[in-house]
Design a protein around this motif. Structure first.
Motif, PDB file in Angstrom:
ATOM      1  N   ALA B 509     -24.259  18.474  -1.546  1.00 14.94           N
ATOM      2  CA  ALA B 509     -23.120  18.701  -1.332  1.00 14.94           C
ATOM      3  C   ALA B 509     -22.723  20.008  -0.955  1.00 14.94           C
ATOM      4  CB  ALA B 509     -22.406  18.420  -2.745  1.00 14.94           C
ATOM      5  N   LYS B 510     -23.576  20.998  -1.452  1.00 14.33           N
ATOM      6  CA  LYS B 510     -23.372  22.263  -0.943  1.00 14.33           C
ATOM      7  C   LYS B 510     -23.733  22.815   0.368  1.00 14.33           C
ATOM      8  CE  LYS B 510     -23.665  25.690  -4.675  1.00 14.33           C
ATOM      9  NZ  LYS B 510     -22.267  26.011  -4.823  1.00 14.33           N
ATOM     10  N   LEU B 511     -25.020  21.942   0.866  1.00 12.77           N
ATOM     11  CA  LEU B 511     -25.478  22.250   2.227  1.00 12.77           C
ATOM     12  C   LEU B 511     -24.468  21.697   2.974  1.00 12.77           C
ATOM     13  CD1 LEU B 511     -29.198  21.476   1.900  1.00 12.77           C
ATOM     14  CD2 LEU B 511     -28.038  23.677   2.494  1.00 12.77           C
ATOM     15  N   ALA B 512     -23.725  20.402   2.560  1.00 13.89           N
ATOM     16  CA  ALA B 512     -22.779  19.794   3.421  1.00 13.89           C
ATOM     17  C   ALA B 512     -21.318  20.691   3.700  1.00 13.89           C
ATOM     18  CB  ALA B 512     -22.424  18.249   2.879  1.00 13.89           C
ATOM     19  N   GLY B 513     -21.389  21.913   3.064  1.00 11.13           N
ATOM     20  CA  GLY B 513     -20.242  22.689   3.219  1.00 11.13           C
ATOM     21  C   GLY B 513     -19.423  23.066   1.904  1.00 11.13           C
ATOM     22  N   GLY B 514     -20.084  22.332   0.667  1.00  6.17           N
ATOM     23  CA  GLY B 514     -19.419  22.578  -0.564  1.00  6.17           C
ATOM     24  C   GLY B 514     -18.093  21.846  -0.543  1.00  6.17           C
ATOM     25  N   ASN B 515     -17.402  22.095  -1.967  1.00  4.86           N
ATOM     26  CA  ASN B 515     -16.128  21.513  -1.955  1.00  4.86           C
ATOM     27  C   ASN B 515     -16.033  19.869  -1.928  1.00  4.86           C
ATOM     28  OD1 ASN B 515     -13.362  21.147  -2.558  1.00  4.86           O
ATOM     29  ND2 ASN B 515     -12.386  21.742  -0.581  1.00  4.86           N
ATOM     30  N   GLN B 516     -17.147  19.412  -2.185  1.00  9.31           N
ATOM     31  CA  GLN B 516     -17.286  17.856  -2.140  1.00  9.31           C
ATOM     32  C   GLN B 516     -18.399  17.334  -3.191  1.00  9.31           C
ATOM     33  OE1 GLN B 516     -19.582  16.663   1.598  1.00  9.31           O
ATOM     34  NE2 GLN B 516     -19.448  18.864   1.893  1.00  9.31           N
ATOM     35  N   ALA B 517     -18.259  16.118  -3.294  1.00  9.94           N
ATOM     36  CA  ALA B 517     -19.286  15.453  -4.282  1.00  9.94           C
ATOM     37  C   ALA B 517     -20.297  14.656  -3.497  1.00  9.94           C
ATOM     38  CB  ALA B 517     -18.699  14.518  -5.131  1.00  9.94           C
ATOM     39  N   ALA B 518     -21.609  14.429  -4.046  1.00  4.13           N
ATOM     40  CA  ALA B 518     -22.602  13.669  -3.384  1.00  4.13           C
ATOM     41  C   ALA B 518     -23.284  12.971  -4.448  1.00  4.13           C
ATOM     42  CB  ALA B 518     -23.576  14.610  -2.475  1.00  4.13           C
ATOM     43  N   PHE B 519     -23.588  11.719  -4.086  1.00  2.44           N
ATOM     44  CA  PHE B 519     -24.573  10.988  -4.932  1.00  2.44           C
ATOM     45  C   PHE B 519     -25.950  11.138  -4.738  1.00  2.44           C
ATOM     46  CE2 PHE B 519     -20.516   8.517  -5.595  1.00  2.44           C
ATOM     47  CZ  PHE B 519     -20.561   8.111  -6.899  1.00  2.44           C
ATOM     48  N   PHE B 520     -26.456  11.263  -5.759  1.00  2.00           N
ATOM     49  CA  PHE B 520     -28.103  11.257  -5.646  1.00  2.00           C
ATOM     50  C   PHE B 520     -28.522  10.213  -4.962  1.00  2.00           C
ATOM     51  CE2 PHE B 520     -32.351  10.354  -7.188  1.00  2.00           C
ATOM     52  CZ  PHE B 520     -32.976  11.540  -6.917  1.00  2.00           C
ATOM     53  N   ASP B 521     -29.459  10.464  -3.919  1.00  2.00           N
ATOM     54  CA  ASP B 521     -30.331   9.289  -3.598  1.00  2.00           C
ATOM     55  C   ASP B 521     -31.716   9.864  -3.477  1.00  2.00           C
ATOM     56  OD1 ASP B 521     -31.163  10.069  -0.792  1.00  2.00           O
ATOM     57  OD2 ASP B 521     -28.937  10.624  -0.825  1.00  2.00           O
ATOM     58  N   ALA B 522     -32.626   8.688  -3.086  1.00  2.38           N
ATOM     59  CA  ALA B 522     -34.013   8.967  -3.469  1.00  2.38           C
ATOM     60  C   ALA B 522     -34.590   9.952  -2.240  1.00  2.38           C
ATOM     61  CB  ALA B 522     -34.813   7.632  -2.898  1.00  2.38           C
ATOM     62  N   THR B 523     -33.790  10.052  -1.109  1.00  4.35           N
ATOM     63  CA  THR B 523     -34.268  10.830  -0.195  1.00  4.35           C
ATOM     64  C   THR B 523     -34.291  12.571  -0.519  1.00  4.35           C
ATOM     65  OG1 THR B 523     -32.129  11.280   0.923  1.00  4.35           O
ATOM     66  CG2 THR B 523     -33.635   9.500   1.829  1.00  4.35           C
ATOM     67  N   LEU B 524     -33.378  12.680  -1.409  1.00  6.03           N
ATOM     68  CA  LEU B 524     -33.109  14.114  -1.914  1.00  6.03           C
ATOM     69  C   LEU B 524     -34.311  14.320  -2.763  1.00  6.03           C
ATOM     70  CD1 LEU B 524     -29.330  14.137  -3.187  1.00  6.03           C
ATOM     71  CD2 LEU B 524     -30.421  15.076  -1.106  1.00  6.03           C
ATOM     72  N   ALA B 525     -34.834  13.385  -3.440  1.00  6.51           N
ATOM     73  CA  ALA B 525     -36.047  13.687  -4.267  1.00  6.51           C
ATOM     74  C   ALA B 525     -37.152  13.880  -3.349  1.00  6.51           C
ATOM     75  CB  ALA B 525     -36.209  12.647  -5.263  1.00  6.51           C
ATOM     76  N   GLU B 526     -37.108  12.967  -2.132  1.00  5.12           N
ATOM     77  CA  GLU B 526     -38.157  13.181  -1.260  1.00  5.12           C
ATOM     78  C   GLU B 526     -38.242  14.673  -0.550  1.00  5.12           C
ATOM     79  OE1 GLU B 526     -38.945  10.777   2.547  1.00  5.12           O
ATOM     80  OE2 GLU B 526     -38.444   9.350   0.803  1.00  5.12           O
ATOM     81  N   THR B 527     -37.177  15.026  -0.193  1.00  4.39           N
ATOM     82  CA  THR B 527     -36.895  16.431   0.283  1.00  4.39           C
ATOM     83  C   THR B 527     -37.640  17.381  -0.517  1.00  4.39           C
ATOM     84  OG1 THR B 527     -34.911  15.600   1.437  1.00  4.39           O
ATOM     85  CG2 THR B 527     -35.586  18.084   1.345  1.00  4.39           C
ATOM     86  N   ALA B 528     -37.176  17.246  -1.861  1.00  2.78           N
ATOM     87  CA  ALA B 528     -37.565  18.251  -2.903  1.00  2.78           C
ATOM     88  C   ALA B 528     -39.119  18.037  -3.052  1.00  2.78           C
ATOM     89  CB  ALA B 528     -36.886  17.966  -4.294  1.00  2.78           C
ATOM     90  N   GLU B 529     -39.666  16.882  -2.864  1.00  3.50           N
ATOM     91  CA  GLU B 529     -40.917  16.612  -2.936  1.00  3.50           C
ATOM     92  C   GLU B 529     -41.460  17.410  -1.733  1.00  3.50           C
ATOM     93  OE1 GLU B 529     -42.337  15.175  -5.473  1.00  3.50           O
ATOM     94  OE2 GLU B 529     -44.393  15.405  -4.568  1.00  3.50           O
ATOM     95  N   GLN B 530     -40.934  17.234  -0.620  1.00  2.00           N
ATOM     96  CA  GLN B 530     -41.714  17.801   0.531  1.00  2.00           C
ATOM     97  C   GLN B 530     -41.704  19.501   0.327  1.00  2.00           C
ATOM     98  OE1 GLN B 530     -39.275  16.524   3.807  1.00  2.00           O
ATOM     99  NE2 GLN B 530     -40.557  14.709   3.992  1.00  2.00           N
ATOM    100  N   ARG B 531     -40.415  19.937  -0.308  1.00  2.00           N
ATOM    101  CA  ARG B 531     -40.516  21.224  -0.395  1.00  2.00           C
ATOM    102  C   ARG B 531     -41.506  21.806  -1.181  1.00  2.00           C
ATOM    103  NH1 ARG B 531     -35.313  25.016  -1.834  1.00  2.00           N
ATOM    104  NH2 ARG B 531     -36.659  26.457  -3.117  1.00  2.00           N
ATOM    105  N   ARG B 532     -41.897  21.044  -2.418  1.00  2.00           N
ATOM    106  CA  ARG B 532     -42.835  21.408  -3.434  1.00  2.00           C
ATOM    107  C   ARG B 532     -44.224  21.466  -2.460  1.00  2.00           C
ATOM    108  NH1 ARG B 532     -41.056  18.331  -7.147  1.00  2.00           N
ATOM    109  NH2 ARG B 532     -42.951  16.502  -7.028  1.00  2.00           N
ATOM    110  N   HIS B 533     -44.602  20.456  -1.586  1.00  2.00           N
ATOM    111  CA  HIS B 533     -45.666  20.631  -0.890  1.00  2.00           C
ATOM    112  C   HIS B 533     -45.799  21.827  -0.044  1.00  2.00           C
ATOM    113  CE1 HIS B 533     -47.874  16.682  -1.439  1.00  2.00           C
ATOM    114  NE2 HIS B 533     -46.423  15.963  -1.365  1.00  2.00           N
ATOM    115  N   LEU B 534     -44.623  21.866   0.675  1.00  2.00           N
ATOM    116  CA  LEU B 534     -44.528  23.192   1.212  1.00  2.00           C
ATOM    117  C   LEU B 534     -45.050  24.617   0.456  1.00  2.00           C
ATOM    118  CD1 LEU B 534     -43.890  24.372   4.154  1.00  2.00           C
ATOM    119  CD2 LEU B 534     -41.673  24.603   3.509  1.00  2.00           C
ATOM    120  N   GLU B 535     -44.324  24.440  -0.653  1.00  2.00           N
ATOM    121  CA  GLU B 535     -44.672  25.572  -1.543  1.00  2.00           C
ATOM    122  C   GLU B 535     -46.111  25.701  -1.788  1.00  2.00           C
ATOM    123  OE1 GLU B 535     -41.403  25.774  -4.434  1.00  2.00           O
ATOM    124  OE2 GLU B 535     -42.656  26.730  -5.860  1.00  2.00           O
TER     125      GLU B 535
END
Lengths: 143, 789
Positions: B509-535
């Motif tokens: 939600a923040k990345l989308a500019g803030g002042n909004q709500a976002a539901f969690f979806d599996a891709t978010l977890a995936e992105t996070a996973e990728q980021r962990r890989h990157l790390e």
């Protein structure tokens, strides 16, 4: 040592018998009496005052040879093995009680015979050679 | 009296025993004597009679032989003249020669012991002719026996009397007298004064003497024991006095409870604690406890377990505030409990406060992260036990709240946070849970909301509520929030994953500019996973040195030549090839790898400068420093060490910082900047114009150069607003004696404009892209030629 002391009386006996008469002594009674035989014990009892009757029932009347006759000494010696002194002492002990009397003393051989024949229960000892038909030998000393 | 008893005792007993023994011996002896005397008398009598018979035998023989009664009678009378003979009978065969009995004699005629002898013929040996019977007079024999016994008894009696006397004398002399003497001395003796018994004379080595030694030894050890006991008692009294003092002066309450639970003794401190007055006995459980049955149970437990037990019990004394006592009851023996009580109210309060604090946020009073995790865990467990409708977790992050606190101050910031807590509380139901997870992050646990439409309404309400202006010192401040939404059980099975996923949704939600709500979806977890890989890849890259520095030349517009370069990091991924910085630098910054990589960049840049210096090349080199490296990731000492290590002139090194670091702890940032400046190192402010761009910073911090952000330069055209802005910045910088670098120069026209504005330096693709070190010299030569031309 024992043998001589035991033999001594026997030797004495033999010499006495020999020197006295040389004739054996026998006990005799009157042939009229109904006495056939007497034992040495009977003879002893009669002459030393125990029996006062003869087996025939007659009162016994023993007759002694004269006091110092060798026959007398020989007789008592052979009969009870005692000397004349002992026999005299024996009679003297009984003398006072008066119950038993010693054989009648004679003075001679002849008186012995006379009394033998005269007294009913007389009994005496004589030399064998003096025995005749009037007399009967009732005891002989064993040889 | 006692002595007499003692003497009488031993003496009497000895005498009694002696007499008894003597009587026994005497009776036995006399009995034996009587028997022996009878045998002897009878034997004597018989011998005598035999002798008498011998003297009259020959006469008897003659008397019997001739059966002479008179002679026999004489013999018999002669025999009767002997007093021993009672009767004489003489037989000859069956004929009785004589039978004479002592006149006046009453005895029977047939007495045992009559002597009968056969009488032989005096002439014929072995011819038995009679017998004589002599009857002895028993009275005569008895008299003789009696005389014998009396004689014996008399002898025995005086012998025994002699021995008894000797024993008595011996006992008196050797036993009784010494013992009496000892007894007397013992009465007069005072062992504690050192008196000891003297041995009776002559008893040095006897049992009496040994007894004296033993008595003295006993006295010695008794005296010793007495002294020890006295010392102990003295010690005991001292200890007791000391303990009494402790008992009376102790701060803690000390008391004794009996089997029935009654207080039997207590010290002043206990009376003070419990407000007891007087000595009246009472039960411990009757004191004003909040839960008296607990106390009764504790007493019972102490007696039953025979072990110390303790409890924290609350008291509610009438007219006094409630307080807590720690009670410890220790069994002493089987019927007594010793108790200690102290006031633990302060401790209890501190504990309670700590507990509250541990589970709640002290600023807002909301639940904290730990508490929320607990509640989440509880809900999840409940759900597993009794599956029903799930719940919703909201992660609420205030947009740019840090900037606002910078502006209004921390205190006002806290005020706003408290206000937000209040507003959130007003928008949710009472069974919902509110929590503050970190500075500006809140969470809401909504019950029974699995309907998306319903959730949207709640979200809308929250957003609206937060959007209302906050009044700080009378001026309104506007705030917005980003909200991440996760649903249980679909978006995560446990508390940590729910929280993480809610945060990921919020980031979205923040990345989308803030002042909004976002539901969690599996891709978010995936992105996070990728980021962990990157790390992970980045960690490997650091270890395997997969980084390299590229250099973008910077031109001096006044002198028309290259003055230096900016070092830019490049990552040669073994599979993905060259990875652009914007894809990995944010991850590097957030993961902490920035410090290690930053040091590597510093070292590499210094080495490059050393090479240039050695080659006679006068260029300076700037490296980028992230706000996260300041102050500890890149301490000024590390910079100084790198400079010294490579032997470079410090003024050739420049560190580019962003406005970000100036927004943090200003004091720390300023101190770091001053320390670095002291080294002689130049300081550049990067990306100027994009951020807060406060002019006050430029004055307050020791900066050398501003780098105008490429966004201004790229769009700069003649007479455009950007042109004016850049011009103004340059003018302002010049007035502050700061140099200016224009980034992102992509055309010759821009270069001319900048030169015309008086901008000192320019950098951009128009001049050159970043190039490897190997190409740098050639590129620079080309640019220099172009600029000179």
């Amino acid at each position: 040592m024992t043998t001589p002391t035991r033999l001594l009386p026997l030797l004495l006996l033999g010499s006495l018998a020999g020197t006295a008469a040389g004739e054996p002594l026998v006990v005799v009674v009157s042939a009229q009496q109904r006495i056939e035989r007497l034992s040495q014990e009977d003879v002893t009892n009669i002459f030393l005052g125990r029996f006062r009757t003869l087996p025939s029932g007659l009162p016994a009347a023993p007759i002694d040879q004269p006091a110092n006759s060798p026959l007398r000494a020989a007789f008592y010696q052979q009969l009870v093995n005692k000397d004349v002194a002992s026999i005299n002492a024996y009679w003297s002990r009984l003398h006072f009680s008066g119950k038993a009397t010693p054989p009648r003393q004679t003075n001679s051989d002849g008186e012995v015979l006379r009394q033998l024949l005269s007294q009913p229960g007389a009994i005496a000892y004589v030399e064998r050679r003096q025995v005749d038909a009037r007399l009967r030998i009732v005891f002989e000393f064993p040889p | 009296m006692r002595r007499r008893l003692l003497r009488d005792g031993i003496l009497l007993r000895s005498i009694v025993v002696t007499i008894l023994a003597f009587i026994l011996v005497g009776v036995a002896t006399i009995a034996y004597t009587a028997h022996a005397a009878r045998i002897q008398a009878e034997t004597q009598s018989r011998v005598h009679l035999e002798q008498l018979l011998d003297t009259v035998e020959s006469t008897l023989r003659v008397a019997c032989f001739v059966k002479d009664v008179q002679l026999a009678r004489e013999v018999a009378l002669g025999l009767l003249s002997n007093t021993e003979i009672l009767r004489v009978t003489i037989h000859e065969g069956s004929f009785i020669l004589a039978d004479i009995q002592r006149p006046g004699n009453r005895g029977s005629t047939d007495v045992a012991g009559s002597l009968v002898r056969s009488i032989n013929s005096p002439f014929i040996e072995g011819d038995v002719i009679g017998r004589i019977r002599l009857t002895p007079d028993p009275e005569v024999i008895e008299r003789r026996i009696r005389d014998d016994i009396i004689g014996q008894a008399l002898q025995l009696a005086w012998q025994l009397a002699l021995i008894a006397g000797a024993i008595v004398v011996t006992l008196l002399a050797f036993v009784i007298h010494p013992i009496s003497a000892m007894s007397r001395n013992l009465h007069a003796m005072d062992p504690t004064a050192g008196d000891r018994l003297q041995k009776p004379p002559g008893h040095a080595r006897t049992e009496i003497g040994n007894l004296v030694d033993d008595v003295n030894a006993l006295a010695g050890s008794l005296v010793q024991a007495l002294e020890k006991e006295q010392a102990l008692r003295l010690q005991g009294e001292m200890d007791e006095r000391r303990y009494h003092a402790i008992f009376d002066n102790a701060e803690s309450g000390i008391f004794i409870v009996d089997r029935a639970g009654r207080l039997t003794s207590w010290n002043p401190a206990f009376a003070r604690l419990l407000g007891i007055s007087g000595d009246a006995a009472r039960r411990l459980s009757e004191l004003p406890w909040a839960a008296p049955e607990e106390i009764a149970g504790l007493i019972e437990a102490a007696f039953t377990n025979r072990q110390p037990v303790s409890i924290d019990a609350r008291l509610q004394p009438p007219g006094r505030p409630r307080f807590w006592l720690k009670l410890v009851l220790s069994p002493v023996g089987s019927d007594i409990l010793q108790g200690v009580a102290h006031d633990v109210s302060a401790l209890k309060e501190a504990e309670a406060a700590a507990r509250r604090q541990a589970l709640s946020d002290p600023l807002t009073g909301l639940a904290n992260r730990a508490s929320l995790e607990q509640q989440l865990g509880q809900r999840i467990r409940q759900h597993h036990l009794q599956p029903g409708r799930g719940f919703t977790l909201l992660h609420i992050d205030l947009d740019k709240f840090r900037l606002i606190t910078e502006g209004v101050g921390v205190t006002a910031g806290d005020e706003i946070l408290r206000a937000i807590a209040g507003r959130l509380g007003a928008t949710v139901k009472s069974e919902d849970t509110l929590a503050r997870l970190s500075a500006d992050v809140f969470a809401v646990l909504l019950q029974d909301l699995d309907d998306d439409g319903h959730i949207d309404k709640v979200i809308e309400r929250i957003m609206n509520s937060l959007r209302q202006p906050y009044l700080v010192d009378g001026s309104p401040i506007q705030l917005t929030a980003s909200i991440g939404i996760t649903l249980f059980p679909s978006d995560g099975g446990d508390a940590p994953s729910l929280l993480r996923n809610a945060e990921l949704a919020c980031d979205k939600a923040k990345l989308a500019g803030g002042n909004q709500a976002a539901f969690f979806d599996a891709t978010l977890a995936e992105t996070a996973e990728q980021r962990r890989h990157l790390e992970n890849d980045l960690r490997q890259a650091v270890a395997q040195r997969q980084f390299s520095l590229y250099y973008q030349p910077i031109a001096d517009l006044a002198r028309h030549r290259i003055a230096g370069a900016e070092a830019l990091i490049r990552w040669h991924h073994p599979e993905r090839g060259l990875v652009p910085p914007d894809q990995f630098i944010p991850v590097v910054e957030q993961s902490g790898l920035i410090n290690e990589i930053g040091l590597w960049v510093l070292d590499s840049a210094c080495r490059q400068l050393a090479e240039w210096q050695a080659a006679g090349c006068p260029h300076y080199l700037s490296i980028n420093v992230s706000g996260r490296q300041i102050p500890d990731g890149l301490p000024p000492q590390a910079v100084a060490a790198a400079i010294a290590r490579h032997g470079i002139a410090p003024e050739r090194l420049a560190l580019e910082i962003t406005e970000g670091i100036l927004l943090g702890d200003i004091g720390v940032a300023r101190a770091w900047l001053l320390a670095v400046q002291q080294l002689g190192v130049r300081l550049y402010l990067d990306d100027f114009g994009t951020g807060y761009s406060s002019l006050s910073y430029l004055k307050r911090f020791p900066l050398d150069t501003l780098k105008i952000d490429r966004s201004f330069v790229q769009d700069m055209q003649a007479e455009s607003s950007d042109h004016s802005l850049v011009e103004a910045i340059v003018a302002m910088a010049r007035s502050l004696r700061l140099r200016v670098v224009a980034e992102g120069v992509e055309s010759a026209a821009q270069l001319q404009m900048l030169e015309a504005m008086g901008c000192h330096y320019a950098q951009g693709y128009h001049l050159s892209r970043p190039v490897p070190a190997a190409d740098f010299a050639e590129v620079v030569a080309g640019i220099d030629r172009r600029l000179a031309g």
